[in-house]
Motif scaffolding. Structure first.
Motif, PDB file in Angstrom:
ATOM      1  N   TYR A  67      -5.622  11.265  -5.206  1.00  0.00           N
ATOM      2  CA  TYR A  67      -4.481  12.173  -5.114  1.00  0.00           C
ATOM      3  C   TYR A  67      -4.942  13.626  -4.977  1.00  0.00           C
ATOM      4  CZ  TYR A  67      -0.354  14.827  -6.543  1.00  0.00           C
ATOM      5  OH  TYR A  67       0.675  15.734  -6.603  1.00  0.00           O
ATOM      6  N   TYR A  68      -6.010  13.982  -5.718  1.00  0.00           N
ATOM      7  CA  TYR A  68      -6.466  15.371  -5.713  1.00  0.00           C
ATOM      8  C   TYR A  68      -7.351  15.703  -4.513  1.00  0.00           C
ATOM      9  CZ  TYR A  68      -4.668  15.345 -10.455  1.00  0.00           C
ATOM     10  OH  TYR A  68      -3.846  15.235 -11.543  1.00  0.00           O
ATOM     11  N   SER A  69      -7.941  14.685  -3.883  1.00  0.00           N
ATOM     12  CA  SER A  69      -8.855  14.943  -2.762  1.00  0.00           C
ATOM     13  C   SER A  69      -8.236  14.606  -1.416  1.00  0.00           C
ATOM     14  CB  SER A  69     -10.145  14.138  -2.944  1.00  0.00           C
ATOM     15  OG  SER A  69      -9.869  12.760  -3.047  1.00  0.00           O
ATOM     16  N   MET A  70      -6.938  14.253  -1.377  1.00  0.00           N
ATOM     17  CA  MET A  70      -6.318  13.775  -0.145  1.00  0.00           C
ATOM     18  C   MET A  70      -6.344  14.830   0.959  1.00  0.00           C
ATOM     19  SD  MET A  70      -2.246  13.772  -1.082  1.00  0.00           S
ATOM     20  CE  MET A  70      -1.788  13.694   0.647  1.00  0.00           C
ATOM     21  N   ASP A  71      -6.247  16.124   0.611  1.00  0.00           N
ATOM     22  CA  ASP A  71      -6.249  17.165   1.639  1.00  0.00           C
ATOM     23  C   ASP A  71      -7.582  17.218   2.370  1.00  0.00           C
ATOM     24  OD1 ASP A  71      -3.671  17.822   1.014  1.00  0.00           O
ATOM     25  OD2 ASP A  71      -4.220  19.435  -0.364  1.00  0.00           O
ATOM     26  N   ASN A  72      -8.656  16.921   1.682  1.00  0.00           N
ATOM     27  CA  ASN A  72      -9.983  16.948   2.300  1.00  0.00           C
ATOM     28  C   ASN A  72     -10.278  15.673   3.081  1.00  0.00           C
ATOM     29  OD1 ASN A  72     -10.473  19.456   1.073  1.00  0.00           O
ATOM     30  ND2 ASN A  72     -11.212  18.474  -0.800  1.00  0.00           N
ATOM     31  N   LEU A  73      -9.644  14.573   2.712  1.00  0.00           N
ATOM     32  CA  LEU A  73      -9.933  13.287   3.346  1.00  0.00           C
ATOM     33  C   LEU A  73      -9.140  13.058   4.627  1.00  0.00           C
ATOM     34  CD1 LEU A  73     -10.024  10.953   0.220  1.00  0.00           C
ATOM     35  CD2 LEU A  73     -11.964  11.575   1.662  1.00  0.00           C
ATOM     36  N   GLY A  74      -7.918  13.527   4.677  1.00  0.00           N
ATOM     37  CA  GLY A  74      -7.069  13.233   5.824  1.00  0.00           C
ATOM     38  C   GLY A  74      -6.226  12.003   5.568  1.00  0.00           C
ATOM     39  N   ASP A  75      -5.064  11.945   6.235  1.00  0.00           N
ATOM     40  CA  ASP A  75      -4.103  10.875   5.967  1.00  0.00           C
ATOM     41  C   ASP A  75      -4.652   9.493   6.282  1.00  0.00           C
ATOM     42  OD1 ASP A  75      -2.411  12.817   5.167  1.00  0.00           O
ATOM     43  OD2 ASP A  75      -1.083  12.735   6.922  1.00  0.00           O
ATOM     44  N   GLU A  76      -5.419   9.361   7.370  1.00  0.00           N
ATOM     45  CA  GLU A  76      -5.920   8.044   7.757  1.00  0.00           C
ATOM     46  C   GLU A  76      -6.871   7.487   6.698  1.00  0.00           C
ATOM     47  OE1 GLU A  76      -8.256   5.805  11.446  1.00  0.00           O
ATOM     48  OE2 GLU A  76      -7.641   7.904  11.645  1.00  0.00           O
ATOM     49  N   ALA A  77      -7.778   8.339   6.222  1.00  0.00           N
ATOM     50  CA  ALA A  77      -8.716   7.897   5.191  1.00  0.00           C
ATOM     51  C   ALA A  77      -7.987   7.573   3.893  1.00  0.00           C
ATOM     52  CB  ALA A  77      -9.777   8.975   4.946  1.00  0.00           C
ATOM     53  N   VAL A  78      -6.988   8.373   3.548  1.00  0.00           N
ATOM     54  CA  VAL A  78      -6.217   8.126   2.329  1.00  0.00           C
ATOM     55  C   VAL A  78      -5.526   6.768   2.409  1.00  0.00           C
ATOM     56  CG1 VAL A  78      -4.175   8.836   1.029  1.00  0.00           C
ATOM     57  CG2 VAL A  78      -5.872  10.536   1.705  1.00  0.00           C
ATOM     58  N   ASN A  79      -4.900   6.489   3.547  1.00  0.00           N
ATOM     59  CA  ASN A  79      -4.202   5.214   3.701  1.00  0.00           C
ATOM     60  C   ASN A  79      -5.168   4.036   3.697  1.00  0.00           C
ATOM     61  OD1 ASN A  79      -1.691   6.476   3.835  1.00  0.00           O
ATOM     62  ND2 ASN A  79      -1.810   6.748   6.053  1.00  0.00           N
ATOM     63  N   THR A  80      -6.365   4.243   4.250  1.00  0.00           N
ATOM     64  CA  THR A  80      -7.376   3.181   4.238  1.00  0.00           C
ATOM     65  C   THR A  80      -7.804   2.867   2.814  1.00  0.00           C
ATOM     66  OG1 THR A  80      -8.208   3.788   6.420  1.00  0.00           O
ATOM     67  CG2 THR A  80      -9.695   2.533   5.001  1.00  0.00           C
ATOM     68  N   ILE A  81      -8.051   3.922   2.026  1.00  0.00           N
ATOM     69  CA  ILE A  81      -8.478   3.706   0.644  1.00  0.00           C
ATOM     70  C   ILE A  81      -7.359   3.066  -0.167  1.00  0.00           C
ATOM     71  CG2 ILE A  81      -9.209   4.873  -1.478  1.00  0.00           C
ATOM     72  CD1 ILE A  81     -10.606   6.950   0.296  1.00  0.00           C
ATOM     73  N   LEU A  82      -6.122   3.500   0.080  1.00  0.00           N
ATOM     74  CA  LEU A  82      -4.997   2.890  -0.623  1.00  0.00           C
ATOM     75  C   LEU A  82      -4.892   1.398  -0.317  1.00  0.00           C
ATOM     76  CD1 LEU A  82      -1.945   5.352  -0.481  1.00  0.00           C
ATOM     77  CD2 LEU A  82      -2.996   4.357  -2.507  1.00  0.00           C
ATOM     78  N   SER A  83      -5.125   1.036   0.929  1.00  0.00           N
ATOM     79  CA  SER A  83      -4.998  -0.375   1.299  1.00  0.00           C
ATOM     80  C   SER A  83      -6.050  -1.234   0.629  1.00  0.00           C
ATOM     81  CB  SER A  83      -5.087  -0.535   2.820  1.00  0.00           C
ATOM     82  OG  SER A  83      -6.409  -0.271   3.286  1.00  0.00           O
ATOM     83  N   THR A  84      -7.219  -0.639   0.290  1.00  0.00           N
ATOM     84  CA  THR A  84      -8.241  -1.433  -0.407  1.00  0.00           C
ATOM     85  C   THR A  84      -7.764  -1.830  -1.797  1.00  0.00           C
ATOM     86  OG1 THR A  84      -9.371   0.484  -1.383  1.00  0.00           O
ATOM     87  CG2 THR A  84     -10.092  -0.219   0.812  1.00  0.00           C
ATOM     88  N   GLY A  85      -6.791  -1.064  -2.325  1.00  0.00           N
ATOM     89  CA  GLY A  85      -6.261  -1.418  -3.636  1.00  0.00           C
ATOM     90  C   GLY A  85      -5.596  -2.780  -3.624  1.00  0.00           C
ATOM     91  N   TYR A  86      -4.917  -3.095  -2.514  1.00  0.00           N
ATOM     92  CA  TYR A  86      -4.275  -4.401  -2.416  1.00  0.00           C
ATOM     93  C   TYR A  86      -5.330  -5.502  -2.258  1.00  0.00           C
ATOM     94  CZ  TYR A  86      -0.100  -1.588  -1.817  1.00  0.00           C
ATOM     95  OH  TYR A  86       0.912  -0.685  -2.028  1.00  0.00           O
ATOM     96  N   ASP A  87      -6.417  -5.184  -1.532  1.00  0.00           N
ATOM     97  CA  ASP A  87      -7.522  -6.143  -1.447  1.00  0.00           C
ATOM     98  C   ASP A  87      -8.132  -6.361  -2.829  1.00  0.00           C
ATOM     99  OD1 ASP A  87      -7.056  -6.082   1.249  1.00  0.00           O
ATOM    100  OD2 ASP A  87      -8.727  -4.729   1.701  1.00  0.00           O
ATOM    101  N   PHE A  88      -8.222  -5.252  -3.585  1.00  0.00           N
ATOM    102  CA  PHE A  88      -8.821  -5.318  -4.911  1.00  0.00           C
ATOM    103  C   PHE A  88      -8.062  -6.277  -5.828  1.00  0.00           C
ATOM    104  CE2 PHE A  88      -9.060  -3.783  -9.294  1.00  0.00           C
ATOM    105  CZ  PHE A  88     -10.431  -3.753  -9.496  1.00  0.00           C
TER     106      PHE A  88
END
Length: 696
Positions: free
Chosen positions: A499-520
């Motif tokens: 949440y705190y680093s999303m501005d540096n990562l970009g929306d695509e990377a944020v959504n990719t990392i979020l999707s790994t949560g469902y895999d997790f």
């Protein structure tokens, strides 16, 4: 002649007043007063100094008797039996008599405090009554029992329950004990005075999956009691800030605690079994000859100083005690004659086992720390390497010693209820057994971010490989503790920072990392952990969506009424702190002298403070003065060149701000804009630009 003698004696008695064993509101551990004589030429105080054998006690020449009604001071003149300002070492008895001589206290004075200027408040004496109070009438309950007597001795006098102990840890996998409800706590205090500076108390429960505290604030009333409702998801130990104790609570139960400050005198009464479990938990530990506190620390340091063989021998002794908890020895010798239910007995066993495991892990880590070499990089940062000549303790050997019973804790959901839960889970995240789980998820996320094709089953297969390796090396595969370690790591190291680093990562990377949560989630079997993970995943996803929408000018926030309510006490404290720095961006750092990460963070921020020295930014370092004495804190900050504003709070002020900002641990930072509004609670500072962007 006899008449004159009798008259002289009568006049002498009238000229002085003797109060034996005076009633006192608050007495510290190091002294007790046995007699006070109010004379015409001086005031004589007879006292008994107390400490452990060999440690010292010192009475200062700056000590005064103070009349709290007027503020008048009566200075100490001298002493008999000891020397003022000199360390008095205690004999084998731990007690020493002395007489303290003060200036004359007028006969009209009703109450005194004995205070040394600059002392911590809990080292002073408050409320010395110069007239005997009426005897206390026991607060007998409906059952005819004085609740102050409901200690371990009382409960052990009850008939044994005859309940058998069921130690099949697998039967708790359904988490049937997780039934959310509100518990009520009421605490009665003895040996307490509001002049200690503590009139508010934080009661904290802990969510071990989220790695997060929930606290409620209670005010100590004029009757020296406080009470609160605490919502909890399952039976657990809660933490009280005053006194600093942990108490066991069951959802829906009402627990009363009767505690004498600065003593081990605590009694418990409850509607359910909470009171009995609290009263018997530690006394039953002692039946296993278990040491804690300073004795435990000394046992560890002495064995490490004696060398590898002595350290391994101590771990072996603890492993033997751990095994005795589960092989039937502890249940037969220590629990059979108790009135506890089967659940109560099993909980005590889990508590004892967790304490033993925590101690073993601490010894293992402390010994191996000797093999670390501290290095300094060119940029001034510190890093550690391993001494190739140092022979580390083998973690596998420790697990082999408890092989038959290790899953009785590591695969037992009842560990959520232990008084040592926080310590056990924290250590498990960093030991060689469970720390591997966070690494494989990082690798999985990296592959996804860099465009390498992978599927959810890859994550599951990686987890299974670690399970198989741990089973070979330690006799522990996939278990409750492994799932907790993975969940905690995923939340604290990936979801929360995202949440705190999303501005540096970009929306695509944020959504990719979020999707790994469902895999997790495919790696989780426990229903409780699964539910908590889904809730946190959705919470972070919603927060990120709101922030993305706000950034695009599509705020999803609903309009709120501008009507202002009167400021709360916490808001008034905050306003008083920030008011002198109006017009500046404020970085509020809540820290403490006893917090290593706090001090390291402040040192690391020195360069940022220097870079922003000419800009409208102020750094406010805020601590609680009782645990971080001003003199020591100022000395350390001067030595370390910590620039900024130094703010010292009372215990009550700290508690109120900690409640308002939901501070579950320190360091904790809050960012306040130039108009005095809180921008971010839980701010992460890594560079000067993190603050500069709020100046635009």
């Amino acid at each position: 002649m006899l008449l004159l003698l009798a008259l002289a004696v009568a006049l002498t008695a009238a000229a002085q007043r003797v109060i034996e064993n005076p009633d006192i509101d608050y007495v510290p551990t190091w002294i007790t007063l046995t007699e006070i004589t109010l004379g015409n030429d001086r005031t004589v105080v007879k006292a008994e100094l107390r400490n452990n054998p060999n440690p010292w006690v010192k009475v200062s020449s700056d000590t005064d008797l103070i009349d709290p009604a007027t503020g008048n001071k009566y200075h100490i003149l001298g002493a008999e039996g000891i020397e003022l300002d000199k360390k008095t070492y205690m004999p084998a008895s731990g007690k020493m008599l002395c007489t303290l001589l003060f200036e004359t206290v007028p006969a009209s004075v009703e109450r005194l405090n004995m205070v040394k200027e600059g002392n911590r408040s809990d080292n002073n004496i408050y409320g010395i009554h110069l007239a005997k109070s009426a005897p206390k009438v026991p607060a007998v309950g409906e059952d005819g029992i004085d609740p102050w007597t409901m200690t371990a001795e009382y409960y052990m006098s009850l008939p044994p329950s005859g309940a058998e102990v069921n130690i099949d840890y697998r039967r708790h996998r359904g988490m049937e004990f997780c039934k959310s409800a509100t518990a009520h706590v009421k605490v009665h205090l003895d040996n307490y005075s509001p002049e200690l500076g503590v009139t508010t108390v934080r009661l904290m429960s802990y969510d071990h999956v989220y790695h997060d505290e929930t606290s409620v604030l209670a005010d100590i009333g004029s009757d020296n009691t406080y009470e609160a409702d605490i919502p909890i998801e399952h039976p657990q130990f809660i933490l009280s800030s005053f006194p600093a104790k942990v108490w066991f609570l069951m959802p829906g139960d009402t627990l009363e605690v009767f505690h004498t400050i600065n003593s081990d005198n605590t009694a418990f009464r409850s509607r359910g079994e909470s009171g009995m479990i609290n009263a018997l938990n530690y006394p039953l530990h002692d039946r296993l000859n278990y040491t804690r506190g300073f004795e435990r620390y000394k046992q560890m340091t002495d064995s490490i100083a004696a060398g590898r063989a002595a350290t391994e021998a101590l771990i072996g002794q603890l492993a033997d005690r751990y095994n005795r908890v589960w092989d039937g020895t502890f249940a037969e010798q220590c629990l059979r004659d108790t009135p506890l239910s089967s659940f109560g007995k099993e909980l005590v066993m889990v508590n004892v086992a967790c304490e033993l495991l925590e101690f073993m892990e601490d010894i293992y880590a402390e010994y191996n720390r000797q093999g670390e070499i501290k290095n300094k990089a060119e940029d001034g940062s510190t890093y550690y390497t391993t001494d190739p000549d140092f022979e580390m303790l083998d973690h596998k050997r420790m697990f082999n010693a408890i092989h038959d019973y290790c899953l009785f804790v590591y695969d037992n959901p009842l560990t959520l209820m232990s008084s040592r839960t926080l310590g056990i889970f924290n250590r498990s995240e960093f030991d060689p057994v469970f720390s591997k789980y966070s690494l494989f998820e990082y690798e999985y996320i990296a592959r996804r971010l860099y465009g390498q094709q992978t599927e959810a089953r890859t994550l599951l297969e990686s987890k299974q490989r670690i399970d198989e390796q741990n089973m070979r090396d330690y006799g522990i595969g996939d278990c409750f503790m492994a799932e907790m370690a993975r969940a905690r790591s995923h939340i604290t190291l990936i979801l929360s920072p995202l949440y705190y680093s999303m501005d540096n990562l970009g929306d695509e990377a944020v959504n990719t990392i979020l999707s790994t949560g469902y895999d997790f989630l495919t790696t989780i079997r426990n229903p409780y952990i699964m539910r908590k993970m889904v809730e946190e995943q959705m919470r972070v996803k919603d927060l990120i969506a709101e922030r993305q929408a706000a950034r695009q000018g599509e705020s999803t926030a609903t309009e709120k009424s501008e009507k202002k309510s009167p400021p709360t006490p916490a808001e008034e404290i905050l306003q008083r702190i920030i008011e002198p720095y109006a017009g500046n961006l404020l970085y509020l750092d809540f820290w403490g002298m006893n917090c290593g990460p706090c001090r390291r963070s402040m040192i690391a921020q020195r360069e940022i403070v220097e870079q922003l020295s000419g800009e409208p930014v102020r750094f406010l370092y805020i601590c609680e003065e009782k645990t971080s004495p001003r003199k020591l804190a100022e000395q350390w900050m001067k030595e370390q060149s910590i620039k900024g504003e130094h703010i010292y709070l009372t215990v009550d002020e700290w508690n109120r701000l900690a409640q308002m900002f939901e501070i579950s641990g320190i360091p904790h930072a809050v960012l306040v804009d130039r108009d005095g509004k809180v921008i971010t609670n839980g701010f992460h500072l890594s560079s000067a630009d993190d603050l500069r962007k709020h100046l635009k």
